[in-house]
Design an enzyme around this catalytic site. Structure first.
Site, short mmCIF file in Angstrom:
data_model
loop_
_atom_site.label_atom_id
_atom_site.label_comp_id
_atom_site.label_asym_id
_atom_site.label_seq_id
_atom_site.Cartn_x
_atom_site.Cartn_y
_atom_site.Cartn_z
N GLN A 251 0.83 -1.21 0.00
CA GLN A 251 0.00 0.00 0.00
C GLN A 251 0.86 1.26 0.00
OE1 GLN A 251 -3.45 0.20 -0.36
NE2 GLN A 251 -2.89 -1.89 -0.94
N HIS A 254 1.78 3.04 -3.27
CA HIS A 254 0.75 3.68 -4.09
C HIS A 254 1.05 5.16 -4.31
CE1 HIS A 254 -2.46 1.06 -5.36
NE2 HIS A 254 -2.45 0.44 -4.21
N GLU A 319 -9.84 1.06 4.42
CA GLU A 319 -10.16 0.61 3.06
C GLU A 319 -9.95 -0.90 2.94
OE1 GLU A 319 -8.67 1.54 -1.54
OE2 GLU A 319 -7.43 2.14 0.19
N HIS A 320 -8.76 -1.37 3.33
CA HIS A 320 -8.44 -2.80 3.32
C HIS A 320 -8.14 -3.23 4.76
CE1 HIS A 320 -6.83 -1.06 -0.52
NE2 HIS A 320 -7.54 -2.06 -1.04
N ASP A 353 -6.67 -6.74 -5.18
CA ASP A 353 -6.33 -5.68 -6.14
C ASP A 353 -6.46 -6.17 -7.58
OD1 ASP A 353 -5.81 -3.63 -4.42
OD2 ASP A 353 -3.63 -3.87 -4.43
N HIS A 412 -52.79 17.82 -0.36
CA HIS A 412 -52.55 16.39 -0.17
C HIS A 412 -53.84 15.71 0.32
CE1 HIS A 412 -48.32 17.26 -0.62
NE2 HIS A 412 -47.97 16.01 -0.37
#
Length: 425
Positions: A251, A254, A319-320, A353, A412
Site C-alpha cells: 500500500q 501507491h 479501506e483494506h 487488487d 394532499h
C-alpha cells in the site's frame, strides 16, 4: 491499553479553497466551451493535441500487439473471477413483484440498471489497467447499456496505455475516450459534442478528479469521494512479520500519502515487522515513494487483546483490513467497518487488487462507516411501485387525509378526499 510503537504524522490538508476554485473553473469552462476546452486541457496537461477524443477500434486492436500474451491471459483470468462474483451479486438483488402489506395494498420494487456510466481509469504515470476490469465488468453485468471509459494518455507516448485499452476491451466497454483530470469528469457529467453525458461516474483519481466528482454530484451520480489508499493489518503472535511487511509496503508504494497500519497484540512481532519493512524497502523499485509514505504515515500499534484491535479497526474503518491471527473467523462477526476484508495470512490484499474477484475500488477516509466499494449494486437503482384497490382506499383514505391535514398540506388531503367522495357516488 494502546501503545504506539510507530506513530504516523498528520496527513497534510490540501489548500481546499484553491483546489475547489481551480476545479470549479475547469468545470465551468468545459460546460461553456465543450470539446474546445477538453482539447485545450489535453494539450496543456497531457501534451495531447489530438482533436478526436474517442479511441478508434483500430487503436484498440493495435494495443493487443503491444501487450504480452501472458499478461492478456492474466487479465482474462481476472476478468472471469470478477464477472463470476459480479453475477452472484446481481442474482442476489431481486425484484419484488408485489406483497400485500394490508388488504388491497400491493407494494413492490424493481431493480433497474442506469442507462449510461463512465468508468474513470487513472493512467498518466502508471497504467492502472486493473481498475478498468474492476469498474467496467460490474457495470456490464448490472445491465448498463452504455458503458464508457476514459483514461489520460501516457505523457511519453501521447496514447492511452495499451494495457489499459486491452483491459477495457476485455471487460466489454462500449466506448473509450482519451481524457483525464477534472475536465473528464465535467465532460461526462454535462456532455460535449464528442463526449456523452452519463448517469453515474465511478473510479479513482487524483485530488482534482475527486474534487470534480464532488462538485458534479447531483448533476451526475458518483460512487464515492475517495482519498489515499489504506491497509490495516490485525495480527497476533502467530503472524509472519515478513508477510505483514510486504503487505504494508504494497500500500505504501501507491503514493506519498498512502497509509499502512499494523495493530498487534505482540510487541516482538511489531518490532520484527518494522525491521522487515526496512529490509524489504531496499529491494523495491518503488522505494522512493514507499519509504517516504511508510516513514510519514505508517503506524504500528500495540494493543492488550484482539477485542481492543477490533474496536480500533471499527473506529478507523480502513479501506483494506487483513486478519493475520490464529482464528480469524472468530473476529469476522465483530468487524463492521471496512472496505474489503482479507481473512488469514495467505489472503493478501494484493489478490483483491487484481484477481480474486472482489472489487478493489473501495471507500477510504472512514467512508466505510456508511458505504461499501463499487459493485454491481453501484449501477443499479431500486424503484418502488404500488397499487391500491377501491376497498383499500375506503379503509386507509381517512387516515391518509387526517395525516395530511395534520401536516398542514390541504392539497394532499384533498387528493384523498376527492377519491373518497367519488366512491360514495
Amino acid at each position: 491499553m494502546t501503545t504506539y510503537i510507530k506513530r504516523a504524522s498528520e496527513r497534510p490538508q490540501d489548500d481546499l479553497e484553491r483546489l475547489s476554485q481551480t476545479v470549479h473553473d475547469i468545470i465551468a469552462n468545459v460546460r461553456k466551451e465543450g470539446d474546445h476546452a477538453l482539447i485545450a486541457y489535453n494539450t496543456k496537461f497531457d501534451k495531447n493535441p489530438n482533436p478526436i477524443l474517442r479511441v478508434t477500434a483500430e487503436a484498440i486492436q493495435s494495443a493487443y500487439q503491444l501487450v504480452s500474451p501472458a499478461l492478456i491471459d492474466d487479465m482474462r483470468r481476472a476478468a472471469a473471477n470478477i464477472e463470476a462474483f459480479a453475477r452472484a451479486q446481481r442474482d442476489s438483488l431481486k425484484d419484488i413483484d408485489s406483497i400485500e402489506v394490508a388488504p388491497g395494498i400491493l407494494l413492490g420494487h424493481r431493480v433497474i440498471p442506469v442507462n449510461a456510466c463512465c468508468c474513470y481509469v487513472p493512467g498518466g504515470n502508471y497504467p492502472l489497467f486493473s481498475s478498468a476490469l474492476m469498474l467496467i465488468i460490474p457495470a456490464k453485468v448490472a445491465g448498463v447499456k452504455n458503458v464508457f471509459a476514459c483514461s489520460p494518455v501516457q505523457k511519453h507516448t501521447g496514447k492511452v496505455a495499451p494495457e489499459t485499452l486491452v483491459a477495457m476491451d476485455i471487460a466489454g466497454v462500449n466506448g473509450i475516450y482519451q481524457l483525464g483530470g477534472a475536465q473528464a469528469i465535467a465532460a461526462f457529467a454535462y456532455g460535449t459534442e464528442q463526449v456523452p453525458a452519463v448517469d453515474i461516474i465511478v473510479g479513482p483519481g487524483n485530488q482534482y478528479v475527486t474534487e470534480a466528482k464532488r462538485q458534479c454530484y447531483g448533476q451526475v451520480g458518483i460512487d464515492f469521494v475517495a482519498g489515499p489508499s489504506e491497509v490495516m493489518v490485525i495480527a497476533d503472535s502467530t503472524a509472519d512479520p515478513n508477510l505483514i511487511a510486504a503487505d504494508l509496503l504494497g500500500q505504501s508504494e501507491h503514493d506519498l500519502l498512502a497509509k499502512g497500519i499494523l495493530i498487534t497484540t505482540d510487541e516482538s512481532l511489531a518490532l520484527q515487522t518494522i525491521k522487515a519493512v526496512e529490509t524489504q524497502l531496499a529491494l523495491l523499485d518503488t522505494k522512493a515513494i514507499a519509504s517516504a509514505s511508510w516513514a510519514e504515515y505508517g503506524e504500528v500499534i500495540l494493543v492488550s487483546n484482539l477485542d481492543e484491535a477490533v474496536k480500533l479497526a471499527n473506529d478507523w474503518a480502513p479501506e483494506h483490513l487483513e486478519l493475520c491471527v490464529e482464528d480469524p473467523d472468530s473476529l469476522m462477526p465483530l468487524l463492521t467497518n471496512y472496505g474489503s476484508l482479507f481473512i488469514g495470512e495467505y489472503s493478501a490484499e494484493v489478490f483483491g487488487d487484481y484477481i480474486s474477484g472482489t472489487n478493489h475500488t473501495l471507500p477510504t477516509l472512514k467512508a466505510a462507516r456508511y458505504t461499501g466499494g463499487v459493485s454491481v449494486g453501484t449501477f443499479l437503482k431500486t424503484v418502488t411501485h404500488q397499487k391500491l384497490s377501491v376497498e383499500a382506499v375506503k379503509v386507509f383514505g381517512p387516515s391518509a387525509a387526517n395525516m395530511a391535514h395534520a401536516e398542514g398540506l390541504s392539497a394532499h388531503a384533498s387528493a384523498v378526499e376527492q377519491r373518497l367522495i367519488k366512491l360514495k357516488d
